[in-house]
Design a protein around this motif. Structure first.
Motif, PDB file in Angstrom:
ATOM      1  N   GLN A 174      -9.868  -4.348   3.606  1.00 31.11           N
ATOM      2  CA  GLN A 174      -8.407  -4.303   3.471  1.00 31.11           C
ATOM      3  C   GLN A 174      -7.834  -2.927   3.805  1.00 31.11           C
ATOM      4  N   PHE A 175      -7.969  -2.528   5.050  1.00 34.67           N
ATOM      5  CA  PHE A 175      -7.409  -1.263   5.532  1.00 34.67           C
ATOM      6  C   PHE A 175      -6.026  -1.496   6.128  1.00 34.67           C
ATOM      7  N   MET A 176      -5.072  -0.643   5.756  1.00 27.54           N
ATOM      8  CA  MET A 176      -3.784  -0.618   6.440  1.00 27.54           C
ATOM      9  C   MET A 176      -3.983   0.001   7.824  1.00 27.54           C
ATOM     10  N   PRO A 177      -3.046  -0.234   8.754  1.00 32.42           N
ATOM     11  CA  PRO A 177      -3.208   0.334  10.103  1.00 32.42           C
ATOM     12  C   PRO A 177      -3.443   1.835  10.101  1.00 32.42           C
ATOM     13  N   SER A 178      -2.733   2.595   9.274  1.00 28.95           N
ATOM     14  CA  SER A 178      -2.922   4.050   9.265  1.00 28.95           C
ATOM     15  C   SER A 178      -4.299   4.422   8.749  1.00 28.95           C
ATOM     16  N   SER A 179      -4.773   3.719   7.724  1.00 24.76           N
ATOM     17  CA  SER A 179      -6.124   3.980   7.225  1.00 24.76           C
ATOM     18  C   SER A 179      -7.157   3.627   8.290  1.00 24.76           C
ATOM     19  N   TYR A 180      -6.910   2.523   8.976  1.00 24.03           N
ATOM     20  CA  TYR A 180      -7.797   2.088  10.056  1.00 24.03           C
ATOM     21  C   TYR A 180      -7.872   3.186  11.115  1.00 24.03           C
ATOM     22  N   GLU A 200      -0.633  13.443   3.972  1.00 28.15           N
ATOM     23  CA  GLU A 200       0.023  12.153   3.819  1.00 28.15           C
ATOM     24  C   GLU A 200       0.281  11.533   5.186  1.00 28.15           C
ATOM     25  N   ARG A 201       0.227  10.226   5.217  1.00 21.89           N
ATOM     26  CA  ARG A 201       0.462   9.527   6.477  1.00 21.89           C
ATOM     27  C   ARG A 201       1.957   9.509   6.799  1.00 21.89           C
ATOM     28  N   PRO A 240       0.820  -1.180   0.000  1.00 26.64           N
ATOM     29  CA  PRO A 240       0.000   0.000   0.000  1.00 26.64           C
ATOM     30  C   PRO A 240       0.852   1.227   0.000  1.00 26.64           C
ATOM     31  N   VAL A 241       0.283   2.279  -0.426  1.00 20.99           N
ATOM     32  CA  VAL A 241       1.024   3.520  -0.429  1.00 20.99           C
ATOM     33  C   VAL A 241       0.135   4.627   0.042  1.00 20.99           C
ATOM     34  N   PRO A 242       0.703   5.599   0.735  1.00 23.98           N
ATOM     35  CA  PRO A 242      -0.115   6.678   1.259  1.00 23.98           C
ATOM     36  C   PRO A 242      -0.822   7.408   0.153  1.00 23.98           C
ATOM     37  N   ALA A 243      -2.056   7.859   0.444  1.00 28.21           N
ATOM     38  CA  ALA A 243      -2.796   8.615  -0.550  1.00 28.21           C
ATOM     39  C   ALA A 243      -2.064   9.911  -0.835  1.00 28.21           C
ATOM     40  N   PHE A 291       7.729   3.365   4.653  1.00 28.45           N
ATOM     41  CA  PHE A 291       6.278   3.206   4.706  1.00 28.45           C
ATOM     42  C   PHE A 291       5.880   2.101   5.672  1.00 28.45           C
ATOM     43  N   PHE A 292       6.500   0.926   5.525  1.00 33.59           N
ATOM     44  CA  PHE A 292       6.059  -0.213   6.334  1.00 33.59           C
ATOM     45  C   PHE A 292       6.439  -0.077   7.797  1.00 33.59           C
ATOM     46  N   ALA A 293       7.592   0.531   8.088  1.00 35.92           N
ATOM     47  CA  ALA A 293       7.922   0.785   9.493  1.00 35.92           C
ATOM     48  C   ALA A 293       6.938   1.790  10.084  1.00 35.92           C
ATOM     49  N   GLY A 294       6.523   2.763   9.266  1.00 36.59           N
ATOM     50  CA  GLY A 294       5.491   3.692   9.715  1.00 36.59           C
ATOM     51  C   GLY A 294       4.185   2.982  10.009  1.00 36.59           C
TER      52      GLY A 294
END
Length: 375
Positions: A235-241, A59-60, A33-36, A200-203
């Protein structure tokens, strides 16, 4: 979740997402995934005629270099991650250390995300993956079984219920395929063994700790998802969640794994946050003048006024919806080239997955589920 490889659902094709990420089956899980992010500005030559881009949320955050620089020993990066997560999100550092001690490196995750991109499928081959009898019938049945909750969310947000259903259908086959990797293992592996996307993934791993602090009903060790760390029916990433999930029934929790009121409200909210226009059109079939030159916009943001596109030789077909601004899509269909005008709501769908074919497939599946007869 900038363009990258496409992510398909029940087919092993590397794909990219923007808001969520699944595994090798659902589209959002595939690659990563990538930040919007707002679409790149259109060609400078047309700058005077362009419309504003669609406003997007910030951006996240990504993890700092002290956590992600591959030149730093891994154990030192992990220690820096503990400090970063504790200071940024107020998580007990000992809890972070104890949790990471139980996280497992998964070579299969590195293999999956490093797999060379397969040849991008043309629209004529991509479309049938989603536009088939099983997917359409499944969507109609899912809508019928959950109509009251879906229609309520639709009335509150302006996002048609069939689009919420279509996202779930494309992402996880209506909740049947949500991923088998522990989210902790997926994000841990990608944060510390995949330098290309480590920030991204560590974030996202840090956001996972913050999420389970805010939503204590979520068992961090039991959460399952895609190899990219995306969770649940949508299918939400943690930041989207954390940022955009909603408590759809007022029970004080946000459960996107399989609690449908929350899933429906959260997908709709994702669209709203990214600019959904209540009652606005999504796409229109277009015609191309015989003498028109090829035109490939730099992004999916609907910054081209229709008169500008008409001057280039591209027009909405008779009877098709219109809007102030659009982008142009040129796809390889069964009968040759297809031309489409993507409007603001099309761009919003693309924030879920940046592939224009994904967005068009979601739109067409939604229309088939809703029996609207639209393009």
């Amino acid at each position: 979740m900038t363009r990258r490889a496409f992510r398909l659902p029940v087919v092993l094709l590397p794909i990219a997402l923007a808001a969520c990420a699944t595994q090798a089956t659902p589209p959002s899980e595939n690659p990563a995934p990538v930040p919007a992010t707002p679409a790149a500005p259109a060609p400078q030559a047309d700058a005077g005629a362009l419309l504003p881009t669609v406003p997007q949320p910030p951006e996240r955050p990504v993890a700092p270099a002290s956590v992600t620089d591959p030149a730093i020993p891994r154990e030192q990066r992990i220690a820096a991650f503990v400090d970063y997560t504790a200071q940024t999100y107020g998580v007990d550092p000992q809890r972070i250390r104890d949790t990471l001690a139980k996280a497992e490196y998964k070579q299969s995750i590195i293999d999956a995300i490093s797999r060379p991109a397969e040849k991008v499928r043309p629209w004529r081959d991509y479309r049938p993956i989603f536009m088939n009898d099983a997917r359409i019938k499944g969507g109609k049945a899912f809508y019928a079984a959950n109509r009251a909750a879906l229609d309520r969310v639709s009335a509150e947000t302006g996002v048609p219920a069939q689009y919420i259903v279509a996202i779930i259908g494309v992402e996880t086959s209506y909740g049947k395929i949500t991923g088998n990797y522990r989210v902790l293992d997926a994000l841990y592996t990608l944060a510390f063994w995949h330098p290309k996307r480590a920030p991204f993934f560590a974030g996202e791993l840090a956001q996972l700790f913050a999420l389970t602090k805010e939503e204590p009903q979520l068992d961090l060790f039991a959460l399952k998802g895609s190899y990219a760390g995306a969770m649940g029916m949508g299918q939400f990433m943690p930041s989207s969640y954390r940022n955009w999930a909603k408590d759809g029934d007022g029970d004080g929790r946000r459960d996107l794994l399989d609690h449908k009121p929350d899933v429906f409200a959260s997908i709709a909210n994702y669209f709203v946050v990214h600019g959904w226009q209540r009652g606005g059109p999504v796409v229109a079939r277009a015609t191309r003048d015989a003498d028109a030159a090829d035109f490939a916009p730099d992004g999916l943001d609907p910054v081209y006024p229709l008169p500008v596109l008409a001057a280039k030789g591209y027009h909405p077909q008779d009877g098709q919806p219109t809007a102030e601004g659009a982008t142009l899509l040129t796809l390889d269909g069964d009968a040759g080239k297809e031309y489409w005008l993507g409007y603001r709501n099309f761009y919003v769908i693309s924030r879920y997955n940046h592939s224009p074919m994904y967005s068009l497939a979601v739109h067409q599946l939604a229309q088939a589920i809703g029996d609207s007869g639209a393009p």
